[in-house]
Design a protein around this motif. Sequence first.
Motif, mmCIF file in Angstrom:
data_model
loop_
_atom_site.group_PDB
_atom_site.id
_atom_site.type_symbol
_atom_site.label_atom_id
_atom_site.label_comp_id
_atom_site.label_asym_id
_atom_site.label_seq_id
_atom_site.Cartn_x
_atom_site.Cartn_y
_atom_site.Cartn_z
ATOM 1 N N TYR A 1 0.817 -1.215 0.000
ATOM 2 C CA TYR A 1 0.000 0.000 0.000
ATOM 3 C C TYR A 1 0.852 1.267 0.000
ATOM 4 N N LEU A 2 2.156 1.104 -0.150
ATOM 5 C CA LEU A 2 2.987 2.256 -0.509
ATOM 6 C C LEU A 2 2.785 2.628 -1.967
ATOM 7 N N ILE A 3 2.227 1.690 -2.744
ATOM 8 C CA ILE A 3 1.838 1.984 -4.131
ATOM 9 C C ILE A 3 0.617 2.893 -4.083
ATOM 10 N N THR A 4 0.634 3.970 -4.835
ATOM 11 C CA THR A 4 -0.430 4.972 -4.735
ATOM 12 C C THR A 4 -1.741 4.525 -5.370
ATOM 13 N N ASP A 5 -1.685 3.681 -6.404
ATOM 14 C CA ASP A 5 -2.923 3.212 -7.032
ATOM 15 C C ASP A 5 -3.554 2.125 -6.168
ATOM 16 N N PHE A 6 -4.803 2.331 -5.767
ATOM 17 C CA PHE A 6 -5.450 1.440 -4.807
ATOM 18 C C PHE A 6 -5.553 0.014 -5.315
ATOM 19 N N TRP A 7 -6.061 -0.181 -6.526
ATOM 20 C CA TRP A 7 -6.297 -1.544 -7.001
ATOM 21 C C TRP A 7 -4.981 -2.270 -7.308
ATOM 22 N N THR A 8 -3.993 -1.535 -7.772
ATOM 23 C CA THR A 8 -2.677 -2.155 -7.983
ATOM 24 C C THR A 8 -2.099 -2.617 -6.648
ATOM 25 N N ALA A 9 -2.167 -1.742 -5.635
ATOM 26 C CA ALA A 9 -1.659 -2.090 -4.318
ATOM 27 C C ALA A 9 -2.410 -3.277 -3.733
ATOM 28 N N THR A 10 -3.729 -3.284 -3.903
ATOM 29 C CA THR A 10 -4.540 -4.375 -3.354
ATOM 30 C C THR A 10 -4.235 -5.692 -4.060
ATOM 31 N N THR A 11 -4.042 -5.653 -5.368
ATOM 32 C CA THR A 11 -3.698 -6.871 -6.104
ATOM 33 C C THR A 11 -2.364 -7.427 -5.643
ATOM 34 N N VAL A 12 -1.372 -6.539 -5.491
ATOM 35 C CA VAL A 12 -0.067 -6.983 -4.993
ATOM 36 C C VAL A 12 -0.202 -7.557 -3.582
ATOM 37 N N ALA A 13 -1.018 -6.934 -2.753
ATOM 38 C CA ALA A 13 -1.222 -7.428 -1.394
ATOM 39 C C ALA A 13 -1.859 -8.815 -1.400
ATOM 40 N N PHE A 14 -2.813 -9.048 -2.330
ATOM 41 C CA PHE A 14 -3.404 -10.381 -2.462
ATOM 42 C C PHE A 14 -2.327 -11.425 -2.752
ATOM 43 N N VAL A 15 -1.433 -11.095 -3.691
ATOM 44 C CA VAL A 15 -0.361 -12.031 -4.067
ATOM 45 C C VAL A 15 0.547 -12.301 -2.866
ATOM 46 N N VAL A 16 0.877 -11.249 -2.132
ATOM 47 C CA VAL A 16 1.746 -11.411 -0.959
ATOM 48 C C VAL A 16 1.071 -12.294 0.087
ATOM 49 N N VAL A 17 -0.210 -12.103 0.303
ATOM 50 C CA VAL A 17 -0.941 -12.929 1.267
ATOM 51 C C VAL A 17 -0.881 -14.394 0.853
ATOM 52 N N PHE A 18 -1.053 -14.669 -0.445
ATOM 53 C CA PHE A 18 -0.975 -16.042 -0.932
ATOM 54 C C PHE A 18 0.401 -16.634 -0.640
ATOM 55 N N ILE A 19 1.457 -15.863 -0.897
ATOM 56 C CA ILE A 19 2.823 -16.348 -0.641
ATOM 57 C C ILE A 19 3.034 -16.597 0.849
ATOM 58 N N GLU A 20 2.531 -15.701 1.689
ATOM 59 C CA GLU A 20 2.675 -15.865 3.134
ATOM 60 C C GLU A 20 1.984 -17.137 3.614
ATOM 61 N N LEU A 21 0.773 -17.366 3.153
ATOM 62 C CA LEU A 21 0.030 -18.543 3.587
ATOM 63 C C LEU A 21 0.695 -19.824 3.085
ATOM 64 N N TRP A 22 1.222 -19.780 1.867
ATOM 65 C CA TRP A 22 1.935 -20.952 1.342
ATOM 66 C C TRP A 22 3.195 -21.215 2.160
ATOM 67 N N ALA A 23 3.911 -20.138 2.545
ATOM 68 C CA ALA A 23 5.133 -20.295 3.343
ATOM 69 C C ALA A 23 4.805 -20.922 4.702
ATOM 70 N N ILE A 24 3.701 -20.511 5.305
ATOM 71 C CA ILE A 24 3.297 -21.086 6.595
ATOM 72 C C ILE A 24 3.025 -22.574 6.439
ATOM 73 N N ALA A 25 2.297 -22.940 5.388
ATOM 74 C CA ALA A 25 1.994 -24.349 5.153
ATOM 75 C C ALA A 25 3.266 -25.153 4.911
ATOM 76 N N TRP A 26 4.228 -24.578 4.177
ATOM 77 C CA TRP A 26 5.490 -25.270 3.903
ATOM 78 C C TRP A 26 6.288 -25.481 5.181
ATOM 79 N N ILE A 27 6.334 -24.470 6.041
ATOM 80 C CA ILE A 27 7.074 -24.600 7.307
ATOM 81 C C ILE A 27 6.429 -25.671 8.179
ATOM 82 N N GLN A 28 5.100 -25.687 8.224
ATOM 83 C CA GLN A 28 4.416 -26.711 9.014
ATOM 84 C C GLN A 28 4.737 -28.108 8.507
#
Length: 324
Positions: A265-292
């Motif tokens: 959300y340092l990206i000024t365009d709202f939908w671009t920032a939100t899309t990137v945030a969605f991707v990051v959330v997916f990576i975070e959740l996958w990383a948690i599952a991999w660690i488990q």
Amino acid sequence: MRFNLARKRFRDLDEQEILALAISSEEDDAQIYRGYAESLRADYPASAAVFDGMAAEEDTHRQRLIDLHSARFGSVIPLIRREHVSGFYARRPVWLTHNLGLERIRAEAAAMEHDAERFYLAAAARTQDADTRKLLGDLAAAEAGHQTAAEDLHDQHLTEQARATEDAVERRQFILTWVQPGLAGLMDGSVSTLAPIFATAFATHNTWTTFLVGLAASIGAGISMGFTEAASDDGALSGRGSPIKRGLAAGVMTTLGGLGHALPYLITDFWTATTVAFVVVFIELWAIAWIQKTYMDTPFWRATLQVVLGGALVFAAGVLIGSG
């Protein structure tokens, strides 16, 4: 700027001082090995036996050096230690290695022997006096012999079964001290901050405000998780290790978990920032599952289902609250 004028240069030492320096160095190394042995004895008895044997080897070589000094210079040994000689190799203080892993301690011991041998070889190559050259060469050979003796002690005490047992204990301790608190922090930071971040995002459509909320939530959650983990268990009875390490792992991973989807959300365009945030959330959740799966032996499908389901529920709650 301060200069170490009180230190003597190695090339200015006479033969008696060189011999005295070798004696004190052997004594220090023996004490270091005994310190390693005591810190490992409870969990790694086979490795403790190795370091006991290495300390005994250092004692033997120190006694030979003392005998040589007595024969050549008498019984009064000059007080000269590593810290008195400029450029002489230094040893890591024992208290800095008590919390190191088993493999790191083994590597420290190997480096100790190698550094001593290399120093004496280089010193022997620089001297022109025949007796001094012979003395330094003998010391270099003794240090090389220490390495061989250490390998023999490893073969004697560290059988394949003992090594496997100690490796299992080391892995378990690593998981208890670092992985479990870090995983709990990553899950808390990644999942619990979804609701306030995305609620703010969809309520305001203001990327800077969303970033500030995410930053505050991430840092606040990190501090809270870190102190909670450190204060909840001192590790004395549970064997989970240093509370400072566990608190640090939990706090840092909590903060990183939240910042992961706040930083887009340092990206000024709202939908671009939100899309990137969605991707990051997916990576975070996958990383948690991999660690488990990797460290906690949780089946990947179960870990994925748990994390994705929990994350989806929190995310949906944030979006619904923000949109309403």
